[in-house]
Design a protein around this motif. Structure first.
Motif, PDB file in Angstrom:
ATOM      1  N   ARG A  90       0.818  -1.225   0.000  1.00 51.73           N
ATOM      2  CA  ARG A  90       0.000   0.000   0.000  1.00 51.73           C
ATOM      3  C   ARG A  90       0.849   1.272   0.000  1.00 51.73           C
ATOM      4  O   ARG A  90       0.310   2.375  -0.033  1.00 51.73           O
ATOM      5  CB  ARG A  90      -0.914   0.008   1.235  1.00 51.73           C
ATOM      6  CG  ARG A  90      -1.996  -1.036   1.220  1.00 51.73           C
ATOM      7  CD  ARG A  90      -3.019  -0.822   2.337  1.00 51.73           C
ATOM      8  NE  ARG A  90      -2.446  -0.600   3.642  1.00 51.73           N
ATOM      9  CZ  ARG A  90      -2.247  -1.531   4.575  1.00 51.73           C
ATOM     10  NH1 ARG A  90      -2.588  -2.778   4.342  1.00 51.73           N
ATOM     11  NH2 ARG A  90      -1.722  -1.218   5.743  1.00 51.73           N
ATOM     12  N   GLY A  91       2.185   1.127   0.083  1.00 47.90           N
ATOM     13  CA  GLY A  91       3.066   2.295   0.119  1.00 47.90           C
ATOM     14  C   GLY A  91       3.109   2.970   1.476  1.00 47.90           C
ATOM     15  O   GLY A  91       3.512   4.127   1.582  1.00 47.90           O
ATOM     16  N   GLU A  92       2.722   2.266   2.542  1.00 47.08           N
ATOM     17  CA  GLU A  92       2.684   2.840   3.891  1.00 47.08           C
ATOM     18  C   GLU A  92       3.839   2.353   4.763  1.00 47.08           C
ATOM     19  O   GLU A  92       3.992   2.804   5.894  1.00 47.08           O
ATOM     20  CB  GLU A  92       1.362   2.471   4.572  1.00 47.08           C
ATOM     21  CG  GLU A  92       0.149   3.000   3.856  1.00 47.08           C
ATOM     22  CD  GLU A  92      -1.155   2.428   4.378  1.00 47.08           C
ATOM     23  OE1 GLU A  92      -1.125   1.617   5.339  1.00 47.08           O
ATOM     24  OE2 GLU A  92      -2.205   2.777   3.830  1.00 47.08           O
ATOM     25  N   TYR A  93       4.640   1.453   4.250  1.00 42.11           N
ATOM     26  CA  TYR A  93       5.715   0.862   5.053  1.00 42.11           C
ATOM     27  C   TYR A  93       6.783   1.903   5.359  1.00 42.11           C
ATOM     28  O   TYR A  93       7.156   2.709   4.506  1.00 42.11           O
ATOM     29  CB  TYR A  93       6.349  -0.319   4.309  1.00 42.11           C
ATOM     30  CG  TYR A  93       7.396  -1.048   5.126  1.00 42.11           C
ATOM     31  CD1 TYR A  93       7.034  -1.966   6.081  1.00 42.11           C
ATOM     32  CD2 TYR A  93       8.740  -0.788   4.938  1.00 42.11           C
ATOM     33  CE1 TYR A  93       7.983  -2.635   6.837  1.00 42.11           C
ATOM     34  CE2 TYR A  93       9.706  -1.449   5.682  1.00 42.11           C
ATOM     35  CZ  TYR A  93       9.321  -2.368   6.632  1.00 42.11           C
ATOM     36  OH  TYR A  93      10.261  -3.024   7.379  1.00 42.11           O
ATOM     37  N   GLY A  94       7.279   1.879   6.602  1.00 38.87           N
ATOM     38  CA  GLY A  94       8.350   2.783   7.001  1.00 38.87           C
ATOM     39  C   GLY A  94       7.855   4.072   7.617  1.00 38.87           C
ATOM     40  O   GLY A  94       8.641   4.879   8.100  1.00 38.87           O
ATOM     41  N   TRP A  95       6.542   4.256   7.623  1.00 43.42           N
ATOM     42  CA  TRP A  95       5.940   5.468   8.173  1.00 43.42           C
ATOM     43  C   TRP A  95       5.120   5.100   9.395  1.00 43.42           C
ATOM     44  O   TRP A  95       4.380   4.122   9.397  1.00 43.42           O
ATOM     45  CB  TRP A  95       5.072   6.151   7.118  1.00 43.42           C
ATOM     46  CG  TRP A  95       5.861   6.462   5.883  1.00 43.42           C
ATOM     47  CD1 TRP A  95       5.934   5.712   4.745  1.00 43.42           C
ATOM     48  CD2 TRP A  95       6.745   7.564   5.678  1.00 43.42           C
ATOM     49  NE1 TRP A  95       6.800   6.280   3.854  1.00 43.42           N
ATOM     50  CE2 TRP A  95       7.307   7.427   4.395  1.00 43.42           C
ATOM     51  CE3 TRP A  95       7.105   8.657   6.451  1.00 43.42           C
ATOM     52  CZ2 TRP A  95       8.211   8.337   3.871  1.00 43.42           C
ATOM     53  CZ3 TRP A  95       8.010   9.565   5.920  1.00 43.42           C
ATOM     54  CH2 TRP A  95       8.546   9.409   4.643  1.00 43.42           C
ATOM     55  N   CYS A  96       5.254   5.879  10.446  1.00 42.71           N
ATOM     56  CA  CYS A  96       4.566   5.618  11.703  1.00 42.71           C
ATOM     57  C   CYS A  96       3.052   5.672  11.495  1.00 42.71           C
ATOM     58  O   CYS A  96       2.524   6.639  10.948  1.00 42.71           O
ATOM     59  CB  CYS A  96       4.991   6.639  12.756  1.00 42.71           C
ATOM     60  SG  CYS A  96       4.181   6.426  14.350  1.00 42.71           S
ATOM     61  N   ALA A  97       2.367   4.633  11.938  1.00 46.50           N
ATOM     62  CA  ALA A  97       0.917   4.552  11.788  1.00 46.50           C
ATOM     63  C   ALA A  97       0.209   5.595  12.646  1.00 46.50           C
ATOM     64  O   ALA A  97      -0.924   5.975  12.352  1.00 46.50           O
ATOM     65  CB  ALA A  97       0.428   3.153  12.155  1.00 46.50           C
ATOM     66  N   GLU A  98       0.874   6.072  13.686  1.00 51.55           N
ATOM     67  CA  GLU A  98       0.261   7.050  14.582  1.00 51.55           C
ATOM     68  C   GLU A  98       0.542   8.486  14.165  1.00 51.55           C
ATOM     69  O   GLU A  98      -0.351   9.321  14.138  1.00 51.55           O
ATOM     70  CB  GLU A  98       0.766   6.818  16.009  1.00 51.55           C
ATOM     71  CG  GLU A  98       0.123   7.717  17.037  1.00 51.55           C
ATOM     72  CD  GLU A  98       0.649   7.432  18.430  1.00 51.55           C
ATOM     73  OE1 GLU A  98       1.224   8.352  19.045  1.00 51.55           O
ATOM     74  OE2 GLU A  98       0.482   6.285  18.888  1.00 51.55           O
ATOM     75  N   THR A  99       1.810   8.771  13.832  1.00 51.55           N
ATOM     76  CA  THR A  99       2.205  10.159  13.568  1.00 51.55           C
ATOM     77  C   THR A  99       2.438  10.467  12.101  1.00 51.55           C
ATOM     78  O   THR A  99       2.479  11.632  11.722  1.00 51.55           O
ATOM     79  CB  THR A  99       3.508  10.494  14.329  1.00 51.55           C
ATOM     80  OG1 THR A  99       4.570   9.699  13.786  1.00 51.55           O
ATOM     81  CG2 THR A  99       3.361  10.248  15.819  1.00 51.55           C
ATOM     82  N   ILE A 103       9.733   5.982  10.442  1.00 51.06           N
ATOM     83  CA  ILE A 103      10.109   5.085  11.535  1.00 51.06           C
ATOM     84  C   ILE A 103      11.630   5.047  11.653  1.00 51.06           C
ATOM     85  O   ILE A 103      12.160   4.989  12.757  1.00 51.06           O
ATOM     86  CB  ILE A 103       9.527   3.676  11.308  1.00 51.06           C
ATOM     87  CG1 ILE A 103       8.007   3.735  11.451  1.00 51.06           C
ATOM     88  CG2 ILE A 103      10.131   2.667  12.271  1.00 51.06           C
ATOM     89  CD1 ILE A 103       7.299   2.443  11.098  1.00 51.06           C
ATOM     90  N   GLY A 104      12.312   5.085  10.538  1.00 50.91           N
ATOM     91  CA  GLY A 104      13.769   5.088  10.531  1.00 50.91           C
ATOM     92  C   GLY A 104      14.332   3.753  10.079  1.00 50.91           C
ATOM     93  O   GLY A 104      13.817   2.693  10.432  1.00 50.91           O
ATOM     94  N   LEU A 105      15.380   3.823   9.267  1.00 51.07           N
ATOM     95  CA  LEU A 105      15.976   2.618   8.700  1.00 51.07           C
ATOM     96  C   LEU A 105      16.586   1.717   9.765  1.00 51.07           C
ATOM     97  O   LEU A 105      16.436   0.499   9.713  1.00 51.07           O
ATOM     98  CB  LEU A 105      17.032   2.990   7.663  1.00 51.07           C
ATOM     99  CG  LEU A 105      16.525   3.727   6.420  1.00 51.07           C
ATOM    100  CD1 LEU A 105      17.688   4.135   5.525  1.00 51.07           C
ATOM    101  CD2 LEU A 105      15.526   2.868   5.666  1.00 51.07           C
TER     102      LEU A 105
END
Length: 134
Positions: A90-99, A103-105
Motif C-alpha cells: 500500500r506504500g505505507e511501510y516505514g511510516w509511523c501509523a500514529e504520527t 520510523i527510521g531505517l
C-alpha cells in the motif's frame, strides 16, 4: 542492496522503491524461514508420544505446553510480517501509523515489522503501564 548501502543512502531517498524492495525481500525471507520452523515444530508435536512412565508425563506435558506457547508467538510474528508486507504493497511501510513520521531505517532493520516510531511506541507502552497500574 546491502544493509550498509541502505544506511548510506541520503535521507531524501527514504522508502524509495529500492529501499522498499530491500525490506520486502527481508520480510519474505524471514516469513519463509518462520513458516518452515512452525511446520517443523508442529510436526514434532504431532509425532509426540506420551511417555509410559507417569513421572515423565508431567515433565513432558510442561515441555509440550512450552512448545505451544513458542508456536503461538511465532504465529503472531508471522501475522505481523504479513501486515508489514501489506503496508509495503500500500506504500505505507516505514511510516509511523500514529504520527505519519518516518520510523527510521535502523529501527526497521532491527524490527522490520515495526509500524510505530520509537517515540510513538514509548507513548503506547507508557499508556499500557498506566492502564495496568490503575
Amino acid at each position: 542492496m546491502t544493509k550498509e548501502e541502505l544506511l548510506a543512502q541520503p535521507s531524501d531517498k527514504y522508502m524509495s522503491e529500492a529501499q522498499q524492495e530491500f525490506f520486502r525481500h527481508m520480510l519474505l525471507t524471514e516469513r519463509e524461514e518462520l513458516r518452515e520452523r512452525i511446520d517443523r515444530d508442529f510436526q514434532g508435536l504431532r509425532d509426540y508420544e506420551t511417555p509410559s512412565d507417569p513421572a515423565d508425563v508431567g515433565s513432558a506435558e510442561e515441555q509440550r505446553q512450552s512448545q505451544l506457547n513458542i508456536l503461538e508467538r511465532e504465529k503472531r510474528l508471522l501475522d505481523k510480517i504479513d501486515q508489514a508486507l501489506d503496508r509495503i504493497a500500500r506504500g505505507e511501510y516505514g511510516w509511523c501509523a500514529e504520527t505519519g513520521e518516518p520510523i527510521g531505517l535502523r529501527r526497521l532493520l532491527l524490527r522490520p515489522t515495526a509500524s510505530l516510531s520509537i517515540e510513538a511506541k514509548e507513548r503506547q507502552e507508557q499508556l499500557e503501564r498506566h492502564v495496568r497500574e490503575a
